[in-house]
Design a protein around this motif. Structure first.
Motif, PDB file in Angstrom:
ATOM      1  N   THR A 195      -4.933  15.017 -11.289  1.00 46.43           N
ATOM      2  CA  THR A 195      -5.527  15.338  -9.981  1.00 46.43           C
ATOM      3  C   THR A 195      -4.477  15.515  -8.880  1.00 46.43           C
ATOM      4  OG1 THR A 195      -5.782  12.980  -9.569  1.00 46.43           O
ATOM      5  CG2 THR A 195      -7.686  14.134 -10.488  1.00 46.43           C
ATOM      6  N   CYS A 196      -3.277  15.039  -9.106  1.00 45.78           N
ATOM      7  CA  CYS A 196      -2.224  15.171  -8.083  1.00 45.78           C
ATOM      8  C   CYS A 196      -1.952  16.647  -7.826  1.00 45.78           C
ATOM      9  CB  CYS A 196      -0.954  14.464  -8.558  1.00 45.78           C
ATOM     10  SG  CYS A 196       0.490  14.822  -7.539  1.00 45.78           S
ATOM     11  N   ILE A 197      -1.970  17.033  -6.543  1.00 45.68           N
ATOM     12  CA  ILE A 197      -1.738  18.440  -6.205  1.00 45.68           C
ATOM     13  C   ILE A 197      -0.272  18.701  -5.819  1.00 45.68           C
ATOM     14  CG2 ILE A 197      -4.124  18.991  -5.548  1.00 45.68           C
ATOM     15  CD1 ILE A 197      -3.231  18.397  -2.601  1.00 45.68           C
ATOM     16  N   GLN A 198       0.556  17.715  -6.040  1.00 42.01           N
ATOM     17  CA  GLN A 198       1.995  17.842  -5.765  1.00 42.01           C
ATOM     18  C   GLN A 198       2.280  18.181  -4.298  1.00 42.01           C
ATOM     19  OE1 GLN A 198       4.077  16.868  -8.092  1.00 42.01           O
ATOM     20  NE2 GLN A 198       2.478  16.731  -9.634  1.00 42.01           N
ATOM     21  N   CYS A 199       1.443  17.665  -3.414  1.00 43.74           N
ATOM     22  CA  CYS A 199       1.684  17.951  -1.996  1.00 43.74           C
ATOM     23  C   CYS A 199       2.931  17.222  -1.494  1.00 43.74           C
ATOM     24  CB  CYS A 199       0.475  17.551  -1.155  1.00 43.74           C
ATOM     25  SG  CYS A 199       0.188  15.772  -1.124  1.00 43.74           S
ATOM     26  N   GLY A 200       3.292  16.121  -2.152  1.00 42.33           N
ATOM     27  CA  GLY A 200       4.518  15.411  -1.799  1.00 42.33           C
ATOM     28  C   GLY A 200       4.394  14.493  -0.605  1.00 42.33           C
ATOM     29  N   LYS A 201       3.172  14.297  -0.101  1.00 45.60           N
ATOM     30  CA  LYS A 201       2.990  13.485   1.100  1.00 45.60           C
ATOM     31  C   LYS A 201       3.537  12.061   0.908  1.00 45.60           C
ATOM     32  CE  LYS A 201      -0.461  11.923   4.396  1.00 45.60           C
ATOM     33  NZ  LYS A 201      -1.839  11.567   4.666  1.00 45.60           N
ATOM     34  N   CYS A 202       3.200  11.466  -0.223  1.00 54.72           N
ATOM     35  CA  CYS A 202       3.616  10.083  -0.479  1.00 54.72           C
ATOM     36  C   CYS A 202       5.138   9.971  -0.480  1.00 54.72           C
ATOM     37  CB  CYS A 202       3.040   9.599  -1.811  1.00 54.72           C
ATOM     38  SG  CYS A 202       3.380  10.690  -3.194  1.00 54.72           S
ATOM     39  N   LEU A 203       5.798  10.925  -1.114  1.00 55.26           N
ATOM     40  CA  LEU A 203       7.250  10.901  -1.231  1.00 55.26           C
ATOM     41  C   LEU A 203       7.902  11.147   0.118  1.00 55.26           C
ATOM     42  CD1 LEU A 203       9.630  11.001  -3.407  1.00 55.26           C
ATOM     43  CD2 LEU A 203       9.449  13.463  -3.205  1.00 55.26           C
ATOM     44  N   LYS A 217       7.945  16.712 -10.695  1.00 59.69           N
ATOM     45  CA  LYS A 217       6.634  16.057 -10.563  1.00 59.69           C
ATOM     46  C   LYS A 217       6.765  14.704  -9.896  1.00 59.69           C
ATOM     47  CE  LYS A 217       3.533  17.907 -13.985  1.00 59.69           C
ATOM     48  NZ  LYS A 217       3.296  17.964 -15.412  1.00 59.69           N
ATOM     49  N   ILE A 218       5.778  14.389  -9.047  1.00 58.89           N
ATOM     50  CA  ILE A 218       5.776  13.095  -8.387  1.00 58.89           C
ATOM     51  C   ILE A 218       5.414  12.005  -9.396  1.00 58.89           C
ATOM     52  CG2 ILE A 218       4.640  11.693  -6.604  1.00 58.89           C
ATOM     53  CD1 ILE A 218       6.091  13.917  -5.290  1.00 58.89           C
ATOM     54  N   SER A 219       6.206  10.921  -9.399  1.00 59.84           N
ATOM     55  CA  SER A 219       5.800   9.797 -10.243  1.00 59.84           C
ATOM     56  C   SER A 219       6.249   8.494  -9.597  1.00 59.84           C
ATOM     57  CB  SER A 219       6.385   9.941 -11.656  1.00 59.84           C
ATOM     58  OG  SER A 219       7.778   9.809 -11.585  1.00 59.84           O
ATOM     59  N   ILE A 221      -2.809   6.574   1.344  1.00 59.87           N
ATOM     60  CA  ILE A 221      -2.553   7.794   2.117  1.00 59.87           C
ATOM     61  C   ILE A 221      -2.638   9.064   1.273  1.00 59.87           C
ATOM     62  CG2 ILE A 221      -1.053   6.499   3.697  1.00 59.87           C
ATOM     63  CD1 ILE A 221       1.202   8.494   2.455  1.00 59.87           C
ATOM     64  N   CYS A 222      -2.757   8.920  -0.033  1.00 61.02           N
ATOM     65  CA  CYS A 222      -2.830  10.105  -0.896  1.00 61.02           C
ATOM     66  C   CYS A 222      -4.127  10.856  -0.613  1.00 61.02           C
ATOM     67  CB  CYS A 222      -2.769   9.695  -2.360  1.00 61.02           C
ATOM     68  SG  CYS A 222      -3.144  11.054  -3.478  1.00 61.02           S
ATOM     69  N   PRO A 223      -4.048  12.152  -0.252  1.00 60.85           N
ATOM     70  CA  PRO A 223      -5.258  12.891   0.127  1.00 60.85           C
ATOM     71  C   PRO A 223      -6.201  13.142  -1.044  1.00 60.85           C
ATOM     72  CG  PRO A 223      -3.351  14.358   0.117  1.00 60.85           C
ATOM     73  CD  PRO A 223      -2.821  12.972  -0.083  1.00 60.85           C
ATOM     74  N   THR A 224      -5.710  13.049  -2.271  1.00 67.81           N
ATOM     75  CA  THR A 224      -6.588  13.356  -3.403  1.00 67.81           C
ATOM     76  C   THR A 224      -6.942  12.112  -4.218  1.00 67.81           C
ATOM     77  OG1 THR A 224      -4.696  13.774  -4.837  1.00 67.81           O
ATOM     78  CG2 THR A 224      -5.584  15.669  -3.637  1.00 67.81           C
ATOM     79  N   GLY A 225      -6.548  10.962  -3.747  1.00 72.36           N
ATOM     80  CA  GLY A 225      -6.872   9.723  -4.471  1.00 72.36           C
ATOM     81  C   GLY A 225      -6.241   9.666  -5.847  1.00 72.36           C
ATOM     82  N   SER A 226      -5.048  10.250  -5.964  1.00 72.49           N
ATOM     83  CA  SER A 226      -4.424  10.349  -7.290  1.00 72.49           C
ATOM     84  C   SER A 226      -3.541   9.162  -7.647  1.00 72.49           C
ATOM     85  CB  SER A 226      -3.568  11.620  -7.362  1.00 72.49           C
ATOM     86  OG  SER A 226      -4.375  12.734  -7.141  1.00 72.49           O
ATOM     87  N   ILE A 227      -3.378   8.246  -6.721  1.00 74.01           N
ATOM     88  CA  ILE A 227      -2.502   7.111  -7.029  1.00 74.01           C
ATOM     89  C   ILE A 227      -3.393   5.911  -7.354  1.00 74.01           C
ATOM     90  CG2 ILE A 227      -0.585   5.693  -6.221  1.00 74.01           C
ATOM     91  CD1 ILE A 227       0.282   7.956  -4.430  1.00 74.01           C
ATOM     92  N   ILE A 228      -3.259   5.453  -8.570  1.00 73.88           N
ATOM     93  CA  ILE A 228      -4.230   4.501  -9.116  1.00 73.88           C
ATOM     94  C   ILE A 228      -3.504   3.256  -9.612  1.00 73.88           C
ATOM     95  CG2 ILE A 228      -6.040   4.239 -10.876  1.00 73.88           C
ATOM     96  CD1 ILE A 228      -5.905   7.432 -10.919  1.00 73.88           C
TER      97      ILE A 228
HETATM   98  S1  SF4 Z   1       0.191  12.235  -1.975  1.00 70.60           S
HETATM   99 FE1  SF4 Z   1      -1.101  12.176  -3.781  1.00 70.60          FE
HETATM  100  S2  SF4 Z   1      -1.509  14.309  -4.250  1.00 70.60           S
HETATM  101 FE2  SF4 Z   1       0.239  14.278  -2.817  1.00 70.60          FE
HETATM  102  S3  SF4 Z   1       1.991  14.296  -4.192  1.00 70.60           S
HETATM  103 FE3  SF4 Z   1       1.595  12.123  -3.728  1.00 70.60          FE
HETATM  104  S4  SF4 Z   1       0.249  11.498  -5.449  1.00 70.60           S
HETATM  105 FE4  SF4 Z   1       0.278  13.711  -5.460  1.00 70.60          FE
END
Ligand code: SF4
Ligand code: SF4
Lengths: 200, 603
Positions: B550-558, B572-574, B589-596
């Motif tokens: 589901t991560c869209i690789q927006c990079g916001k978290c990084l 890829k973000i990990s 803060i992840c917009p897609t709820g991909s961090i679990i």
């Molecule tokens: S903020 Fe969420 S969707 Fe954006 S890169 Fe990080 S994990 Fe992926």
């Protein structure tokens, strides 16, 4: 006998304990030891360097002079490159393969690769031993053994003259908390076995 | 005698114990911190009283009180701490003490972990106190005992100045197995003329001090750690760790050189120095920080009409800032001797290396606090005043949340000055819990009294993190192992008259942002207490991972958090499971709820 050793890495990787263990092993052999540590702000993910000087006659400077380290233990490939100017012409480099990207890598201009660092080391030192740290972690079931694993490789390479692996094990038992003895002692054997395989 | 492998700070602690110290106080500060901690570690009998005081001024005063009652007391701090303690120091130098009292002020050439490159030897000259300056951990062990002896003999506080390479250097040291036990302190004996400082007594004491220091210039010439080595027409004078660099460098320089080692830069061993200068005509001075020895020798040349030429920092032949090393010292000596240095080995084509600024740890609550304030104030005119501690690291990108940092406690007051000139900005003052108790409270009183608008942000992580996690008044734990009642920052603020106070968990991201937004709208002194423990005192939580589906690789978290555990691997973000502390900030803060969150904590 004189052994100048530099341990370098990133804050939090366990260089301080490693230098204590080395110093202990050398003192058990009746040598003079002088070390110097990086303590303070740099421990929060900055570059850290421990200097360990072992000699059977008095040692003056707490810092290893440039171009005179007999052994350089790099906990991270780029940090080994950074400290390479300390290495003597005939010195040995032990280095962990796994790179640690600085947090500034969110700004991708500072990207670097561990392999570029390793090939630079390859070209610029006479004796290089690369430790596949991820493999060691997997075999030992923990990532907390990096410092002991690198020390074991260094001692096994014979660069420390009088100190052998039994001395290292004795030092580990004397300085590491008992609940971590088994893990660390097995790391020593694991690394030595790995190096043996590579040489076959 | 037996050999022990000790860090310089441990050697100082053990030397103090062997000198019979009764009472130890201090305030944490790199590189001095481990001295007091080592005394506490070896104090199993509990015979020595050990405390972290609320700041350096308090530490010096409690130790002075103990010494008034005849105890042997030790105070530890870093060099900038001596600025805080300078008020009692200057007066105590006049009043003197009864038992013995040694003040350790650790200098930090470089500087490696400090705001300034100030030199405690100058403080010794300024306060007219003797200072001992060891060149190795071995000397530190011996000289701290001498410092106590001189203090007792002359009934004066004595300064002891190690530098970072002494404090954090380790050596195999001969230690005394049968230290002499100390007598119990006599107790306080009332004597107004002695213990109450008055202009008239200060005048008389001033005369006595000048006379004593004049005598010490000759007595200290016979002190064994001040000495001359070798002979020759050229000389090198040095002190502190630079002595070891000189000795190391001279191993490769086959020329006869006369060496002066100065271990008591004040009072300066004048007779010995004169003896050294006899027959030499060119002298190089090798020292770190200020040219203290160099100025003394230059002064002696004038006073005694000596023809010697003194070379060093003042003649721009040695570096004026930064720490020394064997290489720097060797280059200086070779140039001084007129010897061509060996051509430098060229380090060929070294690949560009990563820059590694120190960063807030993964899972650090300060990251969450700064991020919440940053989000809440986005697009608004605001200034963020910071202070000394781990949270100074909030200045780094991508947080970029520390606009000023001066000295302990200054965030609270700088914000007030800024606000008077630019009242349309919201002025934030960020202060850690330990710093708040050390020197933040008076600044808040000032703000309330003068009716200033500031937002005080207390970053309460329940420890003194930067220096290695010492307890402080807010923790309710002491160095004697007792539990005292924790001092409440909130109650202090209320008592001062701050009524608008919100306490919030910074890891409750939305509530934290909302709280900051609301409080910023008000006027007057208002406060937010961000309460969450430092990762060193909190238990780790199950770690997080990124759902690559589901991560869209927006990079916001990084891009926005700067958490060392969030990495970009093969584009890829990990999340690096060995570094993640499970704080949950990135997940919030992840917009897609991909961090679990994973089910259990992984090593
Ligand atoms: S903020 Fe969420 S969707 Fe954006 S890169 Fe990080 S994990 Fe992926
Ligand atoms: S939860 Fe996220 S922000 Fe917190 S430590 Fe782990 S990776 Fe860093």
């Amino acid at each position: 006998m004189k052994t100048d050793c530099l341990l370098c890495g990133v804050g939090g990787q366990g260089t301080v304990l490693a230098s204590k263990i080395l110093a202990f092993a050398a003192m058990e052999k009746g040598c003079e030891v002088r070390t110097s540590e990086t303590i303070g702000m740099a421990q929060r993910g900055g570059c850290v360097v421990s200097h360990v000087r072992i000699k059977d006659t008095p040692i003056y400077s707490p810092l290893v002079p440039l171009h005179s380290a007999d052994i350089l233990i790099g906990f991270e490939p780029a940090e080994a490159v950074r400290c390479l100017p300390y290495l003597s012409a005939s010195g040995t480099v032990i280095v962990s393969k796994k790179e640690i990207r600085p947090i500034t890598s969110w700004n991708s201009a500072s990207e670097y690769t561990g392999s570029a660092m390793l090939s630079y080391l390859e070209k610029n030192c006479t004796k290089l031993i690369v430790i596949d740290s991820e493999k060691v972690f997997k075999l030992c079931g923990s990532s907390r053994v990096l410092n002991i694993a690198l020390l074991a490789a260094a001692v096994h390479s014979g660069s420390f003259g009088g100190i052998n692996t039994d001395d290292l094990k004795h030092a580990v038992k004397s300085l590491v908390k008992p609940q971590f003895h088994e893990l660390n002692l097995s790391a020593i054997d694991t690394v030595i076995a790995l190096i043996g395989e590579d040489n076959k | 005698m037996s050999k022990r492998f000790l860090m310089g700070n441990e050697a100082i602690a053990l030397g103090a114990i062997h000198a019979g110290v009764h009472f130890v106080s201090g305030y944490p500060g790199t590189p001095s911190t481990e001295i007091l901690e080592s005394v506490a570690k070896w104090n199993s009998s509990g015979n020595i009283y050990v405390e972290w005081s609320v700041n350096e001024k308090a530490a010096l005063e409690v130790a002075a009180g103990a010494a008034y009652a005849g105890a042997s007391s030790l105070v530890t701090m870093k060099q900038v701490g001596l600025n805080v303690a300078s008020d009692p120091l200057m007066s105590l130098a006049y009043v003197g003490i009864k038992g013995s009292m040694v003040i350790v002020s650790a200098d930090d050439p470089g500087p490696i972990s400090s705001q300034t490159e100030q030199d405690t030897r100058h403080f010794a000259q300024f306060s007219k106190l003797p200072v001992f300056d060891p060149s190795s951990p071995e000397e530190a062990y011996e000289m701290i005992q001498d410092a106590f002896a001189y203090s007792r003999k002359y009934q004066t506080p004595v300064l002891f100045r190690p530098t970072t390479r002494i404090c954090h250097g380790c050596a195999s040291i001969d230690v005394n197995d049968t230290p002499t036990s100390s007598d119990a302190p006599e107790g306080f004996v009332k004597d107004t003329n002695r213990w109450v400082i008055f202009p008239r007594t200060s005048y008389l004491n001033h005369l006595k001090i000048e006379k004593r220091n004049e005598e010490l210039r000759s007595i200290l010439s016979n002190y064994p750690h001040n000495f001359i080595e070798g002979s020759g027409r050229v000389g090198i004078a040095c002190g502190g760790v630079s002595y070891s660099y000189v000795k190391e460098a001279l191993q490769d320089i086959p020329q006869e050189i006369k060496l002066l080692k100065v271990s008591t830069p004040h009072p300066f061993p004048e007779d010995l120095a004169l003896q050294f200068m006899q027959g030499t005509n060119e002298i190089l001075v090798v020292e770190e920080l200020d040219p203290v020895i160099e100025q003394e020798l230059t002064f002696l040349c004038g006073k005694h009409h000596l023809p010697d030429n003194i070379h060093g920092k003042l003649t721009h032949e040695m570096p004026q800032a930064g720490e020394n090393s064997t290489e720097i010292v060797k280059a200086g000596i070779l140039a001084f001797l007129g010897i061509e240095p060996m051509p430098a080995e060229s380090s060929s084509d070294m690949p560009p290396l990563p820059v590694r600024p120190p960063v807030l740890c993964a899972g650090c609550p300060h990251r969450a606090s700064f991020y919440a304030v940053k989000k809440a104030m986005h697009g608004k005119k605001a200034v963020f005043c910071g202070d000394i501690g781990c949270y100074t690291l909030g200045n780094a990108m991508p947080l970029d949340m520390v606009d000023t940092c001066l000295c302990m406690g200054a965030d609270v007051t700088i914000a007030q000055g800024l606000h008077r000139i630019e009242p349309d900005a919201v002025n934030f003052a960020f202060i850690g819990d330990s710093t708040f108790f050390a020197s933040g409270i008076t600044g808040v009183v000032n703000a309330v009294y003068n009716q200033t608008d500031i937002v005080l942000v207390i970053l309460d992580n329940s420890t003194t993190a930067m220096t290695g996690h010492q307890p402080h008044p807010g923790t309710g734990r002491t160095m004697m192992g007792n539990i005292s009642s924790a001092v409440s920052a909130e109650k202090i603020l209320r008592a001062i008259g701050v009524s608008n106070i919100k306490t919030v968990d910074p890891f409750d991201y939305e509530l934290a942002v909302k709280t900051v937004s609301e409080i910023a709208e008000y006027k007057g002194v208002r406060a937010i207490i961000f309460k969450a423990p430092c990762i060193s005192v909190a238990s780790p939580q199950p770690v997080f991972h990124v759902d690559s589906g589901t991560c869209i690789q927006c990079g916001k978290c990084l891009r926005e958090l700067g958490c060392p555990a969030i990495v970009k691997e093969d584009g890829k973000i990990s999340i690096e499971p060995t570094l993640c502390y499970g704080c949950s900030l990135c997940a919030q803060i992840c917009p897609t709820g991909s961090i679990i969150r994973r089910c259990s904590h992984e090593n």
